[in-house]
Every structure is written in structure tokens, then in C-alpha cells.
Design a protein around this motif. Structure first.
Motif, mmCIF file in Angstrom:
data_model
loop_
_atom_site.group_PDB
_atom_site.id
_atom_site.type_symbol
_atom_site.label_atom_id
_atom_site.label_comp_id
_atom_site.label_asym_id
_atom_site.label_seq_id
_atom_site.Cartn_x
_atom_site.Cartn_y
_atom_site.Cartn_z
ATOM 1 N N GLU A 3 8.042 15.243 19.696
ATOM 2 C CA GLU A 3 7.078 14.210 18.677
ATOM 3 C C GLU A 3 7.283 13.308 17.972
ATOM 4 O OE1 GLU A 3 5.843 16.400 14.109
ATOM 5 O OE2 GLU A 3 5.758 18.063 15.992
ATOM 6 N N PHE A 4 6.340 12.435 18.174
ATOM 7 C CA PHE A 4 7.240 10.966 17.455
ATOM 8 C C PHE A 4 6.584 10.460 16.211
ATOM 9 C CE2 PHE A 4 7.422 11.315 22.199
ATOM 10 C CZ PHE A 4 8.335 10.785 22.324
ATOM 11 N N TRP A 5 7.239 9.844 15.436
ATOM 12 C CA TRP A 5 6.411 9.630 14.062
ATOM 13 C C TRP A 5 6.942 7.975 13.726
ATOM 14 C CZ3 TRP A 5 4.729 12.310 9.860
ATOM 15 C CH2 TRP A 5 4.498 14.273 9.991
ATOM 16 N N CYS A 6 5.894 7.440 13.543
ATOM 17 C CA CYS A 6 6.174 6.264 12.597
ATOM 18 C C CYS A 6 5.795 6.027 11.314
ATOM 19 C CB CYS A 6 4.824 4.933 13.510
ATOM 20 S SG CYS A 6 5.231 3.578 12.854
ATOM 21 N N VAL A 7 6.854 5.553 11.207
ATOM 22 C CA VAL A 7 6.942 5.172 9.238
ATOM 23 C C VAL A 7 6.893 3.919 9.502
ATOM 24 C CG1 VAL A 7 8.489 5.664 7.173
ATOM 25 C CG2 VAL A 7 9.228 7.519 9.477
ATOM 26 N N PHE A 8 5.767 3.659 8.183
ATOM 27 C CA PHE A 8 5.402 2.108 7.435
ATOM 28 C C PHE A 8 4.607 2.548 6.168
ATOM 29 C CE2 PHE A 8 2.542 3.393 10.001
ATOM 30 C CZ PHE A 8 1.317 3.086 9.594
ATOM 31 N N ASP A 9 4.652 0.938 5.794
ATOM 32 C CA ASP A 9 4.049 1.692 4.604
ATOM 33 C C ASP A 9 2.880 -0.157 4.600
ATOM 34 O OD1 ASP A 9 5.502 -1.389 3.817
ATOM 35 O OD2 ASP A 9 7.419 0.052 2.826
ATOM 36 N N VAL A 10 2.157 0.181 3.714
ATOM 37 C CA VAL A 10 0.830 -0.359 3.736
ATOM 38 C C VAL A 10 1.191 -1.855 3.633
ATOM 39 C CG1 VAL A 10 -1.843 -1.253 2.625
ATOM 40 C CG2 VAL A 10 -0.230 1.314 3.123
ATOM 41 N N GLU A 11 1.913 -2.532 2.264
ATOM 42 C CA GLU A 11 1.845 -3.542 1.522
ATOM 43 C C GLU A 11 0.985 -3.846 1.193
ATOM 44 O OE1 GLU A 11 5.165 -5.377 1.725
ATOM 45 O OE2 GLU A 11 5.859 -3.896 3.055
ATOM 46 N N TRP A 12 0.940 -4.029 -1.021
ATOM 47 C CA TRP A 12 0.147 -4.741 -1.514
ATOM 48 C C TRP A 12 0.857 -6.586 -2.499
ATOM 49 C CZ3 TRP A 12 -4.797 -3.385 -1.816
ATOM 50 C CH2 TRP A 12 -5.763 -2.590 -1.191
ATOM 51 N N PRO A 13 0.218 -6.992 -2.491
ATOM 52 C CA PRO A 13 -1.144 -7.139 -2.297
ATOM 53 C C PRO A 13 -2.251 -7.285 -1.181
ATOM 54 C CG PRO A 13 -0.205 -9.159 -3.441
ATOM 55 C CD PRO A 13 0.481 -8.244 -2.958
ATOM 56 N N GLN A 14 -1.241 -7.679 -0.430
ATOM 57 C CA GLN A 14 -1.453 -7.995 0.879
ATOM 58 C C GLN A 14 -1.313 -7.062 2.057
ATOM 59 O OE1 GLN A 14 -1.577 -11.771 1.968
ATOM 60 N NE2 GLN A 14 -2.495 -11.959 3.999
ATOM 61 N N ASN A 15 -2.249 -6.675 2.971
ATOM 62 C CA ASN A 15 -1.923 -5.381 3.661
ATOM 63 C C ASN A 15 -1.555 -5.722 5.186
ATOM 64 O OD1 ASN A 15 -4.960 -3.354 3.392
ATOM 65 N ND2 ASN A 15 -3.041 -3.395 2.363
ATOM 66 N N HIS A 16 -0.849 -5.404 6.054
ATOM 67 C CA HIS A 16 -0.201 -6.038 7.377
ATOM 68 C C HIS A 16 -1.280 -5.933 8.060
ATOM 69 C CE1 HIS A 16 3.783 -4.957 7.183
ATOM 70 N NE2 HIS A 16 3.691 -3.804 6.809
ATOM 71 N N PRO A 17 -2.006 -7.457 8.744
ATOM 72 C CA PRO A 17 -3.190 -7.585 9.447
ATOM 73 C C PRO A 17 -3.563 -6.902 10.118
ATOM 74 C CG PRO A 17 -1.492 -9.289 10.089
ATOM 75 C CD PRO A 17 -0.759 -8.261 8.790
ATOM 76 N N HIS A 18 -2.884 -6.552 10.636
ATOM 77 C CA HIS A 18 -3.421 -5.637 12.182
ATOM 78 C C HIS A 18 -2.497 -3.492 11.112
ATOM 79 C CE1 HIS A 18 -3.842 -8.605 14.426
ATOM 80 N NE2 HIS A 18 -2.620 -9.253 14.009
ATOM 81 N N LEU A 19 -2.923 -3.368 10.741
ATOM 82 C CA LEU A 19 -2.899 -2.363 9.659
ATOM 83 C C LEU A 19 -4.403 -1.088 9.933
ATOM 84 C CD1 LEU A 19 -1.322 -0.489 7.836
ATOM 85 C CD2 LEU A 19 -3.048 -0.963 6.173
ATOM 86 N N ARG A 20 -4.903 -1.671 10.358
ATOM 87 C CA ARG A 20 -5.787 -0.908 11.173
ATOM 88 C C ARG A 20 -5.550 -0.488 12.634
ATOM 89 N NH1 ARG A 20 -9.681 1.581 7.121
ATOM 90 N NH2 ARG A 20 -10.127 1.274 5.494
ATOM 91 N N ASP A 21 -5.574 -0.838 13.233
ATOM 92 C CA ASP A 21 -5.549 -1.050 14.596
ATOM 93 C C ASP A 21 -4.127 0.245 14.980
ATOM 94 O OD1 ASP A 21 -7.995 -2.882 15.281
ATOM 95 O OD2 ASP A 21 -6.523 -4.407 15.576
ATOM 96 N N ALA A 22 -2.807 -0.805 14.146
ATOM 97 C CA ALA A 22 -1.731 0.531 14.718
ATOM 98 C C ALA A 22 -2.203 1.286 14.153
ATOM 99 C CB ALA A 22 -0.681 -0.280 13.562
ATOM 100 N N ILE A 23 -2.804 1.776 13.256
ATOM 101 C CA ILE A 23 -2.662 3.194 13.338
ATOM 102 C C ILE A 23 -3.547 4.512 14.243
ATOM 103 C CG2 ILE A 23 -3.931 5.063 11.437
ATOM 104 C CD1 ILE A 23 -3.684 2.576 8.968
ATOM 105 N N GLU A 24 -4.952 3.616 14.967
ATOM 106 C CA GLU A 24 -5.217 4.124 15.798
ATOM 107 C C GLU A 24 -4.645 4.716 17.110
ATOM 108 O OE1 GLU A 24 -8.704 5.679 17.232
ATOM 109 O OE2 GLU A 24 -8.554 5.523 15.277
#
Length: 127
Positions: A3-24
């Protein structure tokens, strides 16, 4: 089974610019995610107390430092490990609250998926 896991955070107030792409991409690749929103420090806070209100990174870091008296560098396992079950329970309760309220990512601040990763590790050790 691996199993492979990725651990990361969202960052507020400005989200990482490619957050949704990375999740998908992770989901398409069968990679499990342990996302902390807004940041990993929330997971550390949950070791000490409930926290249900919105946070930005700076507020989370200051609260973490207040709770564990750290300089915000490193994690003292002797402090955190005895409290990990409490943190997992609190993170699960946040997930349940967001589910009841219909709050979806990335509006699920505060939240942490670290409890799912730890549950998987615990399950793997037991088998």
C-alpha cells in the motif's frame, strides 16, 4: 499486499496551486491520502485537545508550540506517542462532523487523515 500513502497538508490561507490535481493523480494511481487541513500541526494539536474551529497555518503552529512547548522544530516522540489514540479519536470525530454537516474538501478545515494511515499500519502489523 503493498500500500502506498501520501501525507501532506493543504496550507492556509493559500492552498498549494496544484492541490486538486495531486489528489486526483494519487487516487487514480491507487495511492491513499492522509491530508491535514490546514497543516500537519493540526494533527499534533489533536494529541492534546479537541479543536473544531477553522485554523490557518500560523495559528496552528503557535497553538502547537503552546501545547508541547516546542520551538516548532521536530517532534518529541516521548510526548506524542502516549497521546496518539486521543489524536486519532479526535480526528475521526472531525471527519464525522464534516460528514454530518456536508462539509467537503477543501472546506473541511480542520481535519486530518493521519488516523486512517495509523489504523492501516496497526492493521498490517496485526496480520
Amino acid at each position: 499486499m503493498d500500500e502506498f500513502w501520501c501525507v501532506f497538508d493543504v496550507e492556509w490561507p493559500q492552498n498549494h496551486p496544484h492541490l486538486r490535481d495531486a489528489i486526483e493523480q494519487a487516487r487514480q494511481g491507487g495511492i491513499e491520502l492522509a491530508i491535514s487541513n490546514p497543516c500537519f500541526e493540526l494533527w499534533l494539536i489533536l494529541h492534546f485537545q479537541d479543536h473544531g474551529s477553522w485554523l490557518n497555518n500560523n495559528t496552528a503552529r503557535r497553538l502547537r508550540q503552546k501545547l508541547d512547548r516546542s520551538d516548532n522544530k521536530g517532534i518529541d516522540a516521548a510526548i506524542y506517542m502516549p497521546l496518539v489514540r486521543d489524536a486519532a479519536r479526535r480526528a475521526e470525530e472531525l471527519d464525522e462532523r464534516h460528514l454530518r454537516n456536508g462539509t467537503a474538501f477543501p472546506r473541511d478545515n480542520p481535519s486530518s487523515g493521519m488516523h486512517r494511515l495509523l489504523a492501516t499500519i496497526k492493521h498490517r502489523r496485526a496480520t
